[in-house]
Design a protein around this motif. Structure first.
Motif, PDB file in Angstrom:
ATOM      1  N   THR A 116     -22.636   3.607  35.794  1.00  0.00           N
ATOM      2  CA  THR A 116     -22.484   2.286  35.190  1.00  0.00           C
ATOM      3  C   THR A 116     -23.421   2.119  34.009  1.00  0.00           C
ATOM      4  O   THR A 116     -23.020   1.598  32.964  1.00  0.00           O
ATOM      5  N   GLU A 117     -24.659   2.563  34.160  1.00  0.00           N
ATOM      6  CA  GLU A 117     -25.604   2.457  33.048  1.00  0.00           C
ATOM      7  C   GLU A 117     -25.144   3.291  31.857  1.00  0.00           C
ATOM      8  O   GLU A 117     -25.309   2.886  30.708  1.00  0.00           O
ATOM      9  N   SER A 118     -24.529   4.435  32.133  1.00  0.00           N
ATOM     10  CA  SER A 118     -23.975   5.268  31.058  1.00  0.00           C
ATOM     11  C   SER A 118     -22.811   4.555  30.367  1.00  0.00           C
ATOM     12  O   SER A 118     -22.692   4.584  29.140  1.00  0.00           O
ATOM     13  N   LEU A 119     -21.956   3.911  31.147  1.00  0.00           N
ATOM     14  CA  LEU A 119     -20.830   3.152  30.589  1.00  0.00           C
ATOM     15  C   LEU A 119     -21.337   2.012  29.712  1.00  0.00           C
ATOM     16  O   LEU A 119     -20.872   1.830  28.592  1.00  0.00           O
ATOM     17  N   VAL A 120     -22.318   1.253  30.208  1.00  0.00           N
ATOM     18  CA  VAL A 120     -22.870   0.134  29.443  1.00  0.00           C
ATOM     19  C   VAL A 120     -23.505   0.651  28.156  1.00  0.00           C
ATOM     20  O   VAL A 120     -23.314   0.073  27.080  1.00  0.00           O
ATOM     21  N   ALA A 121     -24.237   1.755  28.246  1.00  0.00           N
ATOM     22  CA  ALA A 121     -24.864   2.341  27.045  1.00  0.00           C
ATOM     23  C   ALA A 121     -23.803   2.738  26.027  1.00  0.00           C
ATOM     24  O   ALA A 121     -23.972   2.516  24.823  1.00  0.00           O
ATOM     25  N   SER A 122     -22.701   3.282  26.495  1.00  0.00           N
ATOM     26  CA  SER A 122     -21.609   3.680  25.603  1.00  0.00           C
ATOM     27  C   SER A 122     -20.996   2.461  24.910  1.00  0.00           C
ATOM     28  O   SER A 122     -20.755   2.470  23.697  1.00  0.00           O
ATOM     29  N   VAL A 123     -20.750   1.397  25.673  1.00  0.00           N
ATOM     30  CA  VAL A 123     -20.197   0.162  25.096  1.00  0.00           C
ATOM     31  C   VAL A 123     -21.173  -0.424  24.084  1.00  0.00           C
ATOM     32  O   VAL A 123     -20.774  -0.856  22.996  1.00  0.00           O
ATOM     33  N   MET A 124     -22.448  -0.416  24.404  1.00  0.00           N
ATOM     34  CA  MET A 124     -23.442  -0.979  23.492  1.00  0.00           C
ATOM     35  C   MET A 124     -23.574  -0.147  22.219  1.00  0.00           C
ATOM     36  O   MET A 124     -23.755  -0.702  21.136  1.00  0.00           O
ATOM     37  N   ARG A 125     -23.476   1.171  22.323  1.00  0.00           N
ATOM     38  CA  ARG A 125     -23.507   2.010  21.108  1.00  0.00           C
ATOM     39  C   ARG A 125     -22.317   1.703  20.215  1.00  0.00           C
ATOM     40  O   ARG A 125     -22.439   1.636  18.998  1.00  0.00           O
ATOM     41  N   GLU A 126     -21.160   1.515  20.833  1.00  0.00           N
ATOM     42  CA  GLU A 126     -19.939   1.285  20.066  1.00  0.00           C
ATOM     43  C   GLU A 126     -19.814  -0.146  19.560  1.00  0.00           C
ATOM     44  O   GLU A 126     -19.370  -0.379  18.436  1.00  0.00           O
ATOM     45  N   LEU A 127     -20.232  -1.127  20.377  1.00  0.00           N
ATOM     46  CA  LEU A 127     -19.937  -2.521  20.053  1.00  0.00           C
ATOM     47  C   LEU A 127     -21.152  -3.434  19.907  1.00  0.00           C
ATOM     48  O   LEU A 127     -21.027  -4.543  19.387  1.00  0.00           O
ATOM     49  N   GLY A 128     -22.317  -3.012  20.349  1.00  0.00           N
ATOM     50  CA  GLY A 128     -23.494  -3.880  20.356  1.00  0.00           C
ATOM     51  C   GLY A 128     -23.895  -4.375  18.980  1.00  0.00           C
ATOM     52  O   GLY A 128     -24.420  -5.474  18.842  1.00  0.00           O
ATOM     53  N   TRP A 129     -23.646  -3.599  17.960  1.00  0.00           N
ATOM     54  CA  TRP A 129     -24.037  -3.961  16.596  1.00  0.00           C
ATOM     55  C   TRP A 129     -23.100  -4.998  15.978  1.00  0.00           C
ATOM     56  O   TRP A 129     -23.438  -5.625  14.975  1.00  0.00           O
ATOM     57  N   LEU A 130     -21.936  -5.222  16.580  1.00  0.00           N
ATOM     58  CA  LEU A 130     -20.968  -6.171  16.033  1.00  0.00           C
ATOM     59  C   LEU A 130     -21.428  -7.608  16.249  1.00  0.00           C
ATOM     60  O   LEU A 130     -22.191  -7.897  17.160  1.00  0.00           O
ATOM     61  N   THR A 131     -20.931  -8.504  15.416  1.00  0.00           N
ATOM     62  CA  THR A 131     -21.201  -9.924  15.599  1.00  0.00           C
ATOM     63  C   THR A 131     -20.261 -10.478  16.669  1.00  0.00           C
ATOM     64  O   THR A 131     -19.260  -9.843  17.031  1.00  0.00           O
ATOM     65  N   ALA A 132     -20.553 -11.681  17.158  1.00  0.00           N
ATOM     66  CA  ALA A 132     -19.655 -12.335  18.114  1.00  0.00           C
ATOM     67  C   ALA A 132     -18.276 -12.543  17.484  1.00  0.00           C
ATOM     68  O   ALA A 132     -17.252 -12.374  18.151  1.00  0.00           O
ATOM     69  N   ALA A 133     -18.245 -12.869  16.194  1.00  0.00           N
ATOM     70  CA  ALA A 133     -16.956 -13.045  15.503  1.00  0.00           C
ATOM     71  C   ALA A 133     -16.168 -11.738  15.480  1.00  0.00           C
ATOM     72  O   ALA A 133     -14.944 -11.733  15.682  1.00  0.00           O
ATOM     73  N   ASP A 134     -16.855 -10.618  15.234  1.00  0.00           N
ATOM     74  CA  ASP A 134     -16.187  -9.313  15.248  1.00  0.00           C
ATOM     75  C   ASP A 134     -15.622  -9.019  16.631  1.00  0.00           C
ATOM     76  O   ASP A 134     -14.498  -8.516  16.767  1.00  0.00           O
ATOM     77  N   LEU A 135     -16.402  -9.302  17.672  1.00  0.00           N
ATOM     78  CA  LEU A 135     -15.951  -9.047  19.039  1.00  0.00           C
ATOM     79  C   LEU A 135     -14.780  -9.947  19.411  1.00  0.00           C
ATOM     80  O   LEU A 135     -13.864  -9.525  20.123  1.00  0.00           O
ATOM     81  N   LEU A 136     -14.785 -11.187  18.919  1.00  0.00           N
ATOM     82  CA  LEU A 136     -13.634 -12.065  19.148  1.00  0.00           C
ATOM     83  C   LEU A 136     -12.387 -11.496  18.485  1.00  0.00           C
ATOM     84  O   LEU A 136     -11.309 -11.486  19.082  1.00  0.00           O
TER      85      LEU A 136
END
Length: 170
Positions: free
Chosen positions: A88-108
């Motif tokens: 799970t921690e690996s999955l979360v790290a992967s999501v954060m590498r891919e999407l963490g830098w995006l803004t809330a508007a980008d994620l929407l």
């Protein structure tokens, strides 16, 4: 596992690196659920994912961080952060590498595509997004566009390093 465990892990491990608001945190946890379904074929958590006004929202997380409003969420000493397990921690790290830098508007924008789970559930009149909505949606193969607000700001910052600094103090 609870969605709030995933949210607390994100705040504890990535809150200093990325500007996390309640909306952004909800969307990142949603994308962790999508990643778990894509990678393992099973949901990461059983909490409801509601069809929010603008995108997917996990009511338990929304309520827990509601006091922050649109401000940055800061880790509090009294919060207990559980170990999630290596996968799970690996999955979360992967999501954060891919999407963490995006803004809330980008994620929407990423979450609101016409062929996505949120839109399908909303159009069918559902109040929540089911695992089958996600599994049958294009969210399972969604990729981040190169044209995001975060990428544009980053490009301006690289090309005109003082421009944002001048705007910051105007």
């Amino acid at each position: 596992m609870l969605a709030s465990d995933v949210a607390r892990h994100i705040v504890a491990h990535y809150g200093d690196a990325w500007f996390l608001t309640n909306l952004k945190l909800n969307l990142l946890v949603y994308w962790c659920q999508v990643g778990a379904l894509r990678d393992a074929g099973a949901p990461l958590f059983a909490d409801e994912i509601a069809v929010g006004e603008c995108g997917p929202v996990i009511p338990a997380i929304w309520a827990e961080y509601e006091a922050f409003g649109s401000r940055m969420i800061r880790l509090r000493d009294e919060w207990q952060v559980k170990a999630l397990g290596e996968n799970t921690e690996s999955l979360v790290a992967s999501v954060m590498r891919e999407l963490g830098w995006l803004t809330a508007a980008d994620l929407l924008n990423l979450s609101n595509h016409p062929d996505g789970a949120w839109n399908a559930a909303r159009e069918q009149g559902y109040e929540s997004i089911s695992v089958s909505h996600i599994a049958g949606s294009a969210d399972m193969r969604r990729e981040v566009s190169e044209r995001t607000l975060a990428a544009c700001v980053d490009g301006v910052e690289r090309k005109y390093p003082n421009a944002l600094r001048l705007l910051e103090h105007s």
